[in-house]
Write an enzyme that holds these catalytic residues in place. Structure first.
Site, short mmCIF file in Angstrom:
data_model
loop_
_atom_site.label_atom_id
_atom_site.label_comp_id
_atom_site.label_asym_id
_atom_site.label_seq_id
_atom_site.Cartn_x
_atom_site.Cartn_y
_atom_site.Cartn_z
N ASN A 13 -22.06 30.17 24.96
CA ASN A 13 -22.31 31.46 25.61
C ASN A 13 -20.97 31.95 26.16
OD1 ASN A 13 -23.07 33.54 27.30
ND2 ASN A 13 -24.11 32.23 28.80
N LYS A 15 -20.33 34.71 27.62
CA LYS A 15 -20.45 35.58 28.80
C LYS A 15 -19.54 36.79 28.62
CE LYS A 15 -21.71 31.49 31.32
NZ LYS A 15 -21.79 30.77 32.56
N HIS A 99 -30.95 34.26 31.38
CA HIS A 99 -29.82 33.43 31.81
C HIS A 99 -29.66 33.53 33.33
CE1 HIS A 99 -25.72 32.12 32.61
NE2 HIS A 99 -25.91 31.34 31.56
N GLU A 101 -27.29 33.98 35.26
CA GLU A 101 -26.50 35.11 35.79
C GLU A 101 -27.29 36.42 35.74
OE1 GLU A 101 -23.18 34.07 33.38
OE2 GLU A 101 -23.06 32.26 34.60
N GLU A 171 -30.97 24.99 32.70
CA GLU A 171 -29.64 25.14 33.27
C GLU A 171 -29.75 25.21 34.80
OE1 GLU A 171 -26.66 27.02 30.35
OE2 GLU A 171 -27.88 28.64 31.12
N GLY A 177 -20.87 26.59 35.60
CA GLY A 177 -19.52 27.05 35.91
C GLY A 177 -18.91 26.39 37.14
N SER A 217 -21.90 23.12 32.90
CA SER A 217 -20.67 22.32 32.89
C SER A 217 -20.64 21.24 31.80
CB SER A 217 -20.40 21.72 34.27
OG SER A 217 -20.22 22.76 35.22
N GLY A 238 -20.99 27.14 28.33
CA GLY A 238 -20.29 28.35 28.72
C GLY A 238 -18.79 28.20 28.55
#
Ligand code: PGA
Length: 256
Positions: A13, A15, A99, A101, A171, A177, A217, A238
């Site tokens: 991903n 992003k 997701h 975010e 996740e 992250g 991560s 990510g």
């Protein structure tokens, strides 16, 4: 059904990262390395503005290319949004829904999730439906409840015959992250909760077709041990998916 009867799925991903030139370079490199890629599924979720170019470069390879978000209506006054059919039209074959975010930075509510998953399937996009608890929810022992509530909303319009096109990504928000990964035990417990819920919702035969990925991560150093967990069918990556040097060893987690 043993977990390796489901094809491992390794997804990157991006992003809101990379630029057009670096995106195309990365796709070329991974495509060159994949060969026929028959024993694993590899895909990138890319900024929508690059989808047409990226899918053109990926063509002729088994690499999947998807968008990172959709709106659930097909047309209308939804300034700034993209319909599933639009992503499909420029070559995407999949999409992320829910997701963390989208949920936490852009405040997307659970109520949208079922409609988004349905819209993706109806436009022939393979959804990865993302779920995961925040640190506060974990500390308050609410992980199971949160996961089930998110699954309930995402699967609202799912029928057992949709199962083979459906992927769930677990996740934990606190591991995204942050450099902090969930322990293997935490991953396994959450994945078992998700699979059990799926069995109850669509029946065992259909649930067996749904892959459950871990994200948060993931790096070359931990990909192999996470993939060794029986309940893990793949990885959603990510930061480490932004460069060939960090992503290829994850795709080839079992060859190291
Ligand atoms: P990360 O992101 O690998 O950078 O933690 C994972 C994700 O958000 O899908």
């Amino acid at each position: 059904m043993s977990h390796r009867s489901r094809k491992p799925y390794i997804a990157g991903n991006w992003k809101m990262n990379l630029d057009r030139a670096r995106s195309l370079d990365l796709i070329k490199t991974v495509k060159g390395r994949l060969g026929d890629g028959g024993d694993r599924e590899v895909a990138f979720f890319v900024p929508a503005i690059y989808l047409a170019d990226v899918t053109a470069v990926a063509q002729g390879s088994p690499l999947g290319v998807g968008g990172q978000n959709i709106w659930y209506e097909a047309n209308g006054a939804f300034t700034g949004e993209l319909a599933a059919r639009m992503l499909r039209e420029v070559g995407a074959d999949r999409v992320l829904v829910g997701h963390s975010e989208r949920r936490h930075v852009f405040h997307e509510p659970d109520e949208w999730m079922g409609k988004k998953v349905r819209a993706a399937l109806d436009s022939d996009l393979l959804p990865i439906y993302c779920v995961g608890e925040t640190l506060e929810e974990r500390k308050g022992n609410r992980t199971d409840r949160v996961l089930k509530k998110q699954l309930e909303s995402g699967f609202e319009k799912i029928r057992p015959e949709d199962a083979h096109r459906l992927t769930v990504a677990y996740e934990p928000v606190w591991a995204i992250g942050t450099g902090e990964t969930a322990t293997l035990e935490q991953v396994d417990l959450a994945h078992r909760t998700i699979r059990k819920w799926c069995v109850q919702r669509v029946g065992e035969e259909a649930a067996n077709l749904i892959r459950v990925l871990y994200g948060g991560s993931v790096k070359a150093d931990n990909a192999k041990e996470i993939m060794a967990v029986d309940s893990v069918d793949g990885l959603l990556v990510g930061g480490a998916s932004l460069q060939a040097e960090t992503f290829l060893p994850i795709i080839e987690y079992d060859l190291r």
